[in-house]
Design a protein around this motif. Structure first.
Motif, mmCIF file in Angstrom:
data_model
loop_
_atom_site.group_PDB
_atom_site.id
_atom_site.type_symbol
_atom_site.label_atom_id
_atom_site.label_comp_id
_atom_site.label_asym_id
_atom_site.label_seq_id
_atom_site.Cartn_x
_atom_site.Cartn_y
_atom_site.Cartn_z
ATOM 1 N N TYR A 240 0.846 -1.208 0.000
ATOM 2 C CA TYR A 240 0.000 0.000 0.000
ATOM 3 C C TYR A 240 0.875 1.249 0.000
ATOM 4 C CZ TYR A 240 -4.118 -2.872 0.701
ATOM 5 O OH TYR A 240 -5.123 -3.787 0.527
ATOM 6 N N THR B 68 3.944 -0.421 4.262
ATOM 7 C CA THR B 68 2.790 -1.305 4.518
ATOM 8 C C THR B 68 2.559 -2.288 3.381
ATOM 9 O OG1 THR B 68 1.835 0.703 5.451
ATOM 10 C CG2 THR B 68 0.418 -1.253 5.386
ATOM 11 N N TYR B 69 2.742 -3.540 3.734
ATOM 12 C CA TYR B 69 2.504 -4.605 2.757
ATOM 13 C C TYR B 69 1.142 -5.234 3.008
ATOM 14 C CZ TYR B 69 7.198 -4.294 0.991
ATOM 15 O OH TYR B 69 8.329 -3.841 0.380
ATOM 16 N N GLY B 70 0.333 -5.347 1.956
ATOM 17 C CA GLY B 70 -0.941 -6.074 2.053
ATOM 18 C C GLY B 70 -0.673 -7.559 1.984
ATOM 19 N N LEU C 54 -5.894 -13.612 11.084
ATOM 20 C CA LEU C 54 -6.229 -12.551 12.046
ATOM 21 C C LEU C 54 -6.408 -11.217 11.314
ATOM 22 C CD1 LEU C 54 -3.597 -13.617 14.716
ATOM 23 C CD2 LEU C 54 -6.078 -13.897 14.885
ATOM 24 N N ASN C 55 -6.873 -10.206 12.032
ATOM 25 C CA ASN C 55 -7.022 -8.870 11.428
ATOM 26 C C ASN C 55 -5.684 -8.427 10.846
ATOM 27 O OD1 ASN C 55 -9.168 -8.226 14.107
ATOM 28 N ND2 ASN C 55 -9.809 -8.168 12.010
ATOM 29 N N GLY C 56 -5.737 -7.890 9.636
ATOM 30 C CA GLY C 56 -4.528 -7.370 8.996
ATOM 31 C C GLY C 56 -3.644 -8.437 8.378
ATOM 32 N N ALA C 57 -4.129 -9.699 8.322
ATOM 33 C CA ALA C 57 -3.292 -10.795 7.804
ATOM 34 C C ALA C 57 -3.109 -10.718 6.283
ATOM 35 C CB ALA C 57 -3.915 -12.137 8.180
ATOM 36 N N GLY C 58 -4.018 -9.995 5.591
ATOM 37 C CA GLY C 58 -3.885 -9.852 4.126
ATOM 38 C C GLY C 58 -5.022 -10.487 3.329
ATOM 39 N N LYS C 59 -6.089 -10.918 3.994
ATOM 40 C CA LYS C 59 -7.197 -11.617 3.314
ATOM 41 C C LYS C 59 -7.867 -10.713 2.275
ATOM 42 C CE LYS C 59 -9.317 -12.288 7.274
ATOM 43 N NZ LYS C 59 -8.393 -11.578 8.199
ATOM 44 N N SER C 60 -8.217 -9.491 2.694
ATOM 45 C CA SER C 60 -8.921 -8.583 1.763
ATOM 46 C C SER C 60 -8.027 -8.211 0.592
ATOM 47 C CB SER C 60 -9.351 -7.303 2.477
ATOM 48 O OG SER C 60 -10.135 -7.617 3.587
ATOM 49 N N THR C 61 -6.747 -8.015 0.869
ATOM 50 C CA THR C 61 -5.818 -7.669 -0.214
ATOM 51 C C THR C 61 -5.747 -8.811 -1.220
ATOM 52 O OG1 THR C 61 -4.539 -6.420 1.420
ATOM 53 C CG2 THR C 61 -3.478 -6.827 -0.703
ATOM 54 N N GLU D 232 -15.666 -11.760 3.984
ATOM 55 C CA GLU D 232 -16.495 -11.856 5.197
ATOM 56 C C GLU D 232 -17.987 -11.707 4.886
ATOM 57 O OE1 GLU D 232 -15.018 -10.195 8.833
ATOM 58 O OE2 GLU D 232 -13.164 -9.631 7.819
ATOM 59 N N HIS E 118 -13.518 -15.028 9.601
ATOM 60 C CA HIS E 118 -12.895 -15.262 10.909
ATOM 61 C C HIS E 118 -13.590 -16.424 11.603
ATOM 62 C CE1 HIS E 118 -10.419 -11.615 11.111
ATOM 63 N NE2 HIS E 118 -11.392 -11.017 10.466
#
Ligand SMILES: Nc1ncnc2c1ncn2[C@@H]1O[C@H](COP(=O)(O)OP(=O)(O)OP(=O)(O)O)[C@@H](O)[C@H]1O
Length: 292
Positions: free
Chosen positions: A55, A59-61, A81-88, A212, A241
């Motif tokens: 990004y 910051t790496y997605g 977990l949150n911020g693990a890169g799933k959405s990216t 999600e 999750h």
């Protein structure tokens, strides 16, 4: 001063010119329209070859993802977990993002498409993305959900009757046929999630991607939405999750990718993935408590 006949002649000339221009514009609009796939693309798959998405400089997605994901054999969950890169990862699959380095391709019917090389439009015909709640709020809220799907379908060469028939079928498939005239902002949480799925389904893609898809729902609504989504007849790749969900046989989840800090930490079947994930969470807790 112009005579009445000169005025009539000028009017006829202007109106003929306007009609020609409007005809030309109509032709142009329909030329730019695309065809909705009658049969969805078959044998869809995703290929990641050392794909990185940053990004910004810090910051790496996702970092260095290599993955071969065929969607022919059931549904695929991405957990982390949150911020693990799933959405990216999902945004790279549907061509919303293109990798900062490395390569991401979408395969369908023996052909390969790359959003970094002009393939985004084709990818977005193959892949149907279930919009996130935040994105749904950008849609017009004062129109009925039937009209909302109708508006989406206007990019295809379809008649009004065809568009309304497709919208009606998609809404019926997700139990929303009795709410067709309901505006978006009057749907309850469960109906809103079902609408997001119906909207993606209406374009007849080869695979559904969902970030999600049960986010914020209670246990009963989650189960209902999951049942509709995973039995809709299209393969689903989704981020969640909810680890209990991935082990439910009814949902035909055959592969689970566990992400951690932008990388794939585990890739396998649901039972082993959930054991791995539980272990990962325990080790994160230990790390946190040792630094406190
Ligand atoms: N638009 C953005 N701008 C900057 N950084 C971002 C952006 N979106 C995500 N990130 C960062 O990229 C990393 C991966 O985020 P991502 O949203 O892909 O993770 P996630 O697993 O989907 O998280 P969550 O479960 O919280 O949705 C995180 O460090 C996040 O802070």
């Amino acid at each position: 001063m112009r005579t009445p006949s000169a005025v009539r002649s000028a009017y006829r000339h202007a109106s003929a010119h306007l009609q020609t221009t409007m005809f030309g514009m109509g032709l142009l609009t329909s030329l730019f329209k695309t065809t909705r796939p009658v049969t969805p693309p078959q044998k869809v798959g995703f290929g990641f070859d050392h794909a990185v998405y940053a990004y910004d400089a810090q910051t790496y997605g996702v970092r260095d993802i290599s993955l071969d994901l065929s969607c022919s054999n059931g549904n695929t969950a991405i957990i982390g977990l949150n911020g693990a890169g799933k959405s990216t990862l999902i945004d790279l699959m549907n061509g919303t993002l293109t990798p900062s380095s490395g390569k991401v391709t979408v395969e369908a019917d023996g052909k390969s498409y790359d959003a970094s090389h002009g393939g985004r439009a084709q990818i977005q015909r193959i892949v149907g993305t279930v919009q996130r709640e935040a994105d749904l709020y950008r849609l017009r809220h004062n129109v009925s959900i039937e009209q909302s799907i109708d508006e989406l379908l206007r990019k295809y060469r379809l008649t009004t009757v065809q568009r309304l028939a497709i919208a009606g079928d998609a809404l019926a498939k997700f139990s929303l046929d009795t709410n067709m005239r309901t505006p978006l902002d009057e749907l309850d949480g469960e109906q809103l999630h079902l609408f997001a799925i119906a909207r993606a389904y209406a374009a007849n893609p080869g695979v559904l991607l969902a970030d999600e898809p049960m986010r914020g729902l209670d246990e009963i609504s989650s189960r209902h939405v999951a049942h509709r989504l995973f039995t809709c007849g299209k393969p689903v790749v989704f981020a969640t999750h909810n680890v209990d969900l991935i082990r439910n046989d009814e949902f035909n989840i055959t592969r689970v990718i566990v992400m951690d800090e932008g990388e794939i930490a585990f890739d396998g079947e649901p039972a082993s993935a959930s054991a791995y994930y539980a272990q990962l969470i325990r080790s994160k807790y230990r790390q946190i408590s040792s630094t406190q």
